[in-house]
Design a protein around this motif. Structure first.
Motif, PDB file in Angstrom:
ATOM      1  N   THR A  66       0.875  -1.174   0.000  1.00  0.00           N
ATOM      2  CA  THR A  66       0.000   0.000   0.000  1.00  0.00           C
ATOM      3  C   THR A  66       0.909   1.220   0.000  1.00  0.00           C
ATOM      4  O   THR A  66       2.115   1.118   0.267  1.00  0.00           O
ATOM      5  CB  THR A  66      -0.932   0.044   1.235  1.00  0.00           C
ATOM      6  OG1 THR A  66      -0.133   0.189   2.406  1.00  0.00           O
ATOM      7  CG2 THR A  66      -1.813  -1.200   1.317  1.00  0.00           C
ATOM      8  N   LEU A  67       0.342   2.371  -0.266  1.00  0.00           N
ATOM      9  CA  LEU A  67       1.141   3.593  -0.287  1.00  0.00           C
ATOM     10  C   LEU A  67       1.749   3.894   1.078  1.00  0.00           C
ATOM     11  O   LEU A  67       2.825   4.493   1.155  1.00  0.00           O
ATOM     12  CB  LEU A  67       0.300   4.770  -0.783  1.00  0.00           C
ATOM     13  CG  LEU A  67      -0.078   4.683  -2.268  1.00  0.00           C
ATOM     14  CD1 LEU A  67      -1.087   5.757  -2.632  1.00  0.00           C
ATOM     15  CD2 LEU A  67       1.156   4.782  -3.152  1.00  0.00           C
ATOM     16  N   ASN A  78       2.913   7.327 -10.177  1.00  0.00           N
ATOM     17  CA  ASN A  78       2.520   7.464 -11.575  1.00  0.00           C
ATOM     18  C   ASN A  78       1.708   6.240 -11.977  1.00  0.00           C
ATOM     19  O   ASN A  78       2.208   5.117 -11.944  1.00  0.00           O
ATOM     20  CB  ASN A  78       3.774   7.590 -12.450  1.00  0.00           C
ATOM     21  CG  ASN A  78       3.453   7.629 -13.925  1.00  0.00           C
ATOM     22  OD1 ASN A  78       3.375   6.599 -14.575  1.00  0.00           O
ATOM     23  ND2 ASN A  78       3.260   8.821 -14.442  1.00  0.00           N
ATOM     24  N   ILE A  79       0.437   6.460 -12.324  1.00  0.00           N
ATOM     25  CA  ILE A  79      -0.429   5.369 -12.793  1.00  0.00           C
ATOM     26  C   ILE A  79      -0.382   5.384 -14.318  1.00  0.00           C
ATOM     27  O   ILE A  79      -0.645   6.408 -14.943  1.00  0.00           O
ATOM     28  CB  ILE A  79      -1.855   5.518 -12.249  1.00  0.00           C
ATOM     29  CG1 ILE A  79      -1.820   5.467 -10.712  1.00  0.00           C
ATOM     30  CG2 ILE A  79      -2.751   4.417 -12.805  1.00  0.00           C
ATOM     31  CD1 ILE A  79      -3.164   5.625 -10.041  1.00  0.00           C
ATOM     32  N   TRP A  80      -0.045   4.229 -14.897  1.00  0.00           N
ATOM     33  CA  TRP A  80       0.232   4.151 -16.328  1.00  0.00           C
ATOM     34  C   TRP A  80      -0.113   2.772 -16.867  1.00  0.00           C
ATOM     35  O   TRP A  80      -0.564   1.901 -16.131  1.00  0.00           O
ATOM     36  CB  TRP A  80       1.716   4.457 -16.564  1.00  0.00           C
ATOM     37  CG  TRP A  80       2.632   3.365 -16.103  1.00  0.00           C
ATOM     38  CD1 TRP A  80       2.909   3.004 -14.806  1.00  0.00           C
ATOM     39  CD2 TRP A  80       3.368   2.463 -16.920  1.00  0.00           C
ATOM     40  NE1 TRP A  80       3.777   1.952 -14.770  1.00  0.00           N
ATOM     41  CE2 TRP A  80       4.085   1.596 -16.059  1.00  0.00           C
ATOM     42  CE3 TRP A  80       3.499   2.305 -18.297  1.00  0.00           C
ATOM     43  CZ2 TRP A  80       4.914   0.583 -16.532  1.00  0.00           C
ATOM     44  CZ3 TRP A  80       4.333   1.302 -18.769  1.00  0.00           C
ATOM     45  CH2 TRP A  80       5.027   0.458 -17.898  1.00  0.00           C
ATOM     46  N   ALA A  81       0.132   2.566 -18.167  1.00  0.00           N
ATOM     47  CA  ALA A  81      -0.037   1.250 -18.801  1.00  0.00           C
ATOM     48  C   ALA A  81       0.890   1.163 -20.016  1.00  0.00           C
ATOM     49  O   ALA A  81       1.192   2.182 -20.640  1.00  0.00           O
ATOM     50  CB  ALA A  81      -1.481   1.030 -19.227  1.00  0.00           C
ATOM     51  N   PHE A 106      13.139  10.560  -1.716  1.00  0.00           N
ATOM     52  CA  PHE A 106      12.229  10.630  -2.868  1.00  0.00           C
ATOM     53  C   PHE A 106      12.253   9.328  -3.650  1.00  0.00           C
ATOM     54  O   PHE A 106      13.282   8.668  -3.764  1.00  0.00           O
ATOM     55  CB  PHE A 106      12.638  11.777  -3.796  1.00  0.00           C
ATOM     56  CG  PHE A 106      11.809  11.858  -5.045  1.00  0.00           C
ATOM     57  CD1 PHE A 106      10.524  12.382  -5.016  1.00  0.00           C
ATOM     58  CD2 PHE A 106      12.297  11.391  -6.260  1.00  0.00           C
ATOM     59  CE1 PHE A 106       9.751  12.443  -6.166  1.00  0.00           C
ATOM     60  CE2 PHE A 106      11.534  11.453  -7.410  1.00  0.00           C
ATOM     61  CZ  PHE A 106      10.255  11.981  -7.356  1.00  0.00           C
ATOM     62  N   MET A 107      11.087   8.997  -4.243  1.00  0.00           N
ATOM     63  CA  MET A 107      10.975   7.807  -5.087  1.00  0.00           C
ATOM     64  C   MET A 107       9.898   8.012  -6.145  1.00  0.00           C
ATOM     65  O   MET A 107       8.831   8.560  -5.862  1.00  0.00           O
ATOM     66  CB  MET A 107      10.603   6.604  -4.232  1.00  0.00           C
ATOM     67  CG  MET A 107      10.423   5.329  -5.011  1.00  0.00           C
ATOM     68  SD  MET A 107       9.954   3.982  -3.891  1.00  0.00           S
ATOM     69  CE  MET A 107       9.976   2.625  -5.029  1.00  0.00           C
ATOM     70  N   VAL A 108      10.195   7.568  -7.361  1.00  0.00           N
ATOM     71  CA  VAL A 108       9.183   7.470  -8.403  1.00  0.00           C
ATOM     72  C   VAL A 108       8.556   6.092  -8.238  1.00  0.00           C
ATOM     73  O   VAL A 108       9.249   5.078  -8.275  1.00  0.00           O
ATOM     74  CB  VAL A 108       9.793   7.610  -9.814  1.00  0.00           C
ATOM     75  CG1 VAL A 108       8.724   7.385 -10.882  1.00  0.00           C
ATOM     76  CG2 VAL A 108      10.453   8.974  -9.985  1.00  0.00           C
ATOM     77  N   LEU A 109       7.245   6.066  -8.032  1.00  0.00           N
ATOM     78  CA  LEU A 109       6.515   4.818  -7.823  1.00  0.00           C
ATOM     79  C   LEU A 109       5.593   4.617  -9.025  1.00  0.00           C
ATOM     80  O   LEU A 109       4.539   5.244  -9.119  1.00  0.00           O
ATOM     81  CB  LEU A 109       5.714   4.913  -6.526  1.00  0.00           C
ATOM     82  CG  LEU A 109       5.067   3.645  -6.015  1.00  0.00           C
ATOM     83  CD1 LEU A 109       6.132   2.659  -5.556  1.00  0.00           C
ATOM     84  CD2 LEU A 109       4.153   3.984  -4.843  1.00  0.00           C
ATOM     85  N   ASN A 132      15.563   1.667 -13.726  1.00  0.00           N
ATOM     86  CA  ASN A 132      15.521   2.351 -12.437  1.00  0.00           C
ATOM     87  C   ASN A 132      14.119   2.488 -11.854  1.00  0.00           C
ATOM     88  O   ASN A 132      13.961   3.095 -10.789  1.00  0.00           O
ATOM     89  CB  ASN A 132      16.167   3.726 -12.573  1.00  0.00           C
ATOM     90  CG  ASN A 132      17.588   3.601 -13.045  1.00  0.00           C
ATOM     91  OD1 ASN A 132      18.435   3.079 -12.332  1.00  0.00           O
ATOM     92  ND2 ASN A 132      17.862   4.022 -14.270  1.00  0.00           N
ATOM     93  N   LEU A 133      13.120   1.960 -12.544  1.00  0.00           N
ATOM     94  CA  LEU A 133      11.737   2.088 -12.083  1.00  0.00           C
ATOM     95  C   LEU A 133      11.253   0.784 -11.467  1.00  0.00           C
ATOM     96  O   LEU A 133      11.507  -0.293 -12.003  1.00  0.00           O
ATOM     97  CB  LEU A 133      10.820   2.475 -13.253  1.00  0.00           C
ATOM     98  CG  LEU A 133      11.120   3.826 -13.892  1.00  0.00           C
ATOM     99  CD1 LEU A 133      10.266   4.023 -15.136  1.00  0.00           C
ATOM    100  CD2 LEU A 133      10.901   4.960 -12.896  1.00  0.00           C
ATOM    101  N   PRO A 134      10.536   0.888 -10.362  1.00  0.00           N
ATOM    102  CA  PRO A 134       9.984  -0.319  -9.745  1.00  0.00           C
ATOM    103  C   PRO A 134       8.783  -0.826 -10.537  1.00  0.00           C
ATOM    104  O   PRO A 134       8.161  -0.076 -11.295  1.00  0.00           O
ATOM    105  CB  PRO A 134       9.558   0.171  -8.361  1.00  0.00           C
ATOM    106  CG  PRO A 134       9.183   1.604  -8.594  1.00  0.00           C
ATOM    107  CD  PRO A 134      10.150   2.101  -9.636  1.00  0.00           C
ATOM    108  N   ILE A 135       8.459  -2.088 -10.352  1.00  0.00           N
ATOM    109  CA  ILE A 135       7.282  -2.661 -11.008  1.00  0.00           C
ATOM    110  C   ILE A 135       6.207  -2.896  -9.951  1.00  0.00           C
ATOM    111  O   ILE A 135       6.382  -3.695  -9.036  1.00  0.00           O
ATOM    112  CB  ILE A 135       7.626  -3.988 -11.706  1.00  0.00           C
ATOM    113  CG1 ILE A 135       8.620  -3.725 -12.837  1.00  0.00           C
ATOM    114  CG2 ILE A 135       6.352  -4.666 -12.238  1.00  0.00           C
ATOM    115  CD1 ILE A 135       9.081  -4.980 -13.542  1.00  0.00           C
ATOM    116  N   PHE A 136       5.120  -2.151 -10.103  1.00  0.00           N
ATOM    117  CA  PHE A 136       3.938  -2.349  -9.268  1.00  0.00           C
ATOM    118  C   PHE A 136       2.733  -2.418 -10.190  1.00  0.00           C
ATOM    119  O   PHE A 136       2.697  -1.775 -11.236  1.00  0.00           O
ATOM    120  CB  PHE A 136       3.781  -1.223  -8.243  1.00  0.00           C
ATOM    121  CG  PHE A 136       4.834  -1.252  -7.184  1.00  0.00           C
ATOM    122  CD1 PHE A 136       4.757  -2.166  -6.139  1.00  0.00           C
ATOM    123  CD2 PHE A 136       5.908  -0.386  -7.235  1.00  0.00           C
ATOM    124  CE1 PHE A 136       5.738  -2.208  -5.162  1.00  0.00           C
ATOM    125  CE2 PHE A 136       6.895  -0.423  -6.260  1.00  0.00           C
ATOM    126  CZ  PHE A 136       6.808  -1.336  -5.221  1.00  0.00           C
TER     127      PHE A 136
END
Length: 192
Positions: A66-67, A78-81, A106-109, A132-136
Motif C-alpha cells: 500500500t502507499l 505514476n499510474i500508467w499502462a 524521494f521515489m518514483v513509484l 531504475n523504475l519499480p514494477i507495481f
C-alpha cells in the motif's frame, strides 16, 4: 426561439468533456500559478493535502503493498499502462527522474494498470532499458479508482506523510530542469 441542432452542439460537448476534467480535479485542487506544467495540463495542487488511499496493489512478485509502505519519502506515484502512448513517451523521463532524485527522501513509484501483470511490465521496461523504475501493478484498477483517476498517465505527488499534494493528468517532461526544481521544493533541504 430557435434551438441548436445536435450536430452543432457536438464540438462543444467534446470540448467540455476534455477541458472540464483538466480544470476541476477530484483532488479538489486549483491550478497553481507558476507551477510545473506537463505537455497538456498544469500540476494541480490539492486544496488541502489529504491522506492518499491505502488500497493494496502488487509488486512484480505478487506481494501486496500500500502507499503507506512508502511513508517517510516524497513519492511521485505514476499510474500508467504499457499500451498508453502518452505513458510510453514519459517512462524514460520518469526513469531519469528516479536516477537524478531517487534515494532516501524521494521515489518514483510507477503503478501499471496492465492486465498482463508484472511480466508485461518487465518486458516493456527491459525492451526500453528502463532499469531504475519499480514494477507495481494495479490490475483491477482499485488504486486508480480510489484516486478517482480517469485518464492515463496520472501522476500524484505525495508528501512524506502520505498525503496527496496534487496531481497532473497526462504526460510531463519529468527530467526537465523545471520538473526537478518543482519536485525539489517538496524535499527536505530542497533535495540537495
Amino acid at each position: 426561439m430557435k434551438f441548436a441542432s445536435r450536430s452543432s452542439l457536438f464540438p462543444l460537448a467534446v470540448f467540455l468533456a476534455v477541458a472540464l476534467p483538466l480544470f476541476f480535479h477530484p483532488s479538489g485542487g486549483v491550478l497553481a500559478k507558476g507551477a510545473f506544467e506537463g505537455y497538456y495540463a498544469k500540476f494541480v495542487h490539492a486544496a488541502r493535502p489529504k491522506k492518499a488511499p491505502d488500497v493494496p496493489f502488487l509488486d512484480a512478485w505478487g506481494e501486496k503493498h500500500t502507499l503507506s509502505d512508502f511513508r517517510g519519502k516524497v513519492i511521485l506515484a505514476n499510474i500508467w499502462a504499457t499500451w498508453c502512448p502518452a505513458c510510453i513517451v514519459e517512462m524514460p523521463q520518469l526513469d531519469r527522474l528516479q536516477v537524478q532524485l531517487g534515494g532516501e527522501d524521494f521515489m518514483v513509484l510507477t503503478i501499471s494498470q496492465d492486465s498482463g501483470g508484472g511480466t508485461a511490465v518487465r518486458k516493456f521496461l527491459d525492451k526500453r532499458n528502463l532499469t531504475n523504475l519499480p514494477i507495481f501493478i494495479d490490475k483491477d484498477r482499485r488504486l486508480g479508482k480510489a484516486f478517482k483517476q480517469s485518464l492515463l498517465p496520472t501522476s500524484m505527488l505525495l508528501d512524506a506523510e502520505g498525503r496527496e499534494l496534487g496531481r497532473i493528468i497526462g504526460p510531463a517532461e519529468w527530467d526537465s530542469p523545471e520538473a526537478l526544481a518543482f519536485i525539489r521544493r517538496y524535499l527536505p533541504g530542497g533535495g540537495k
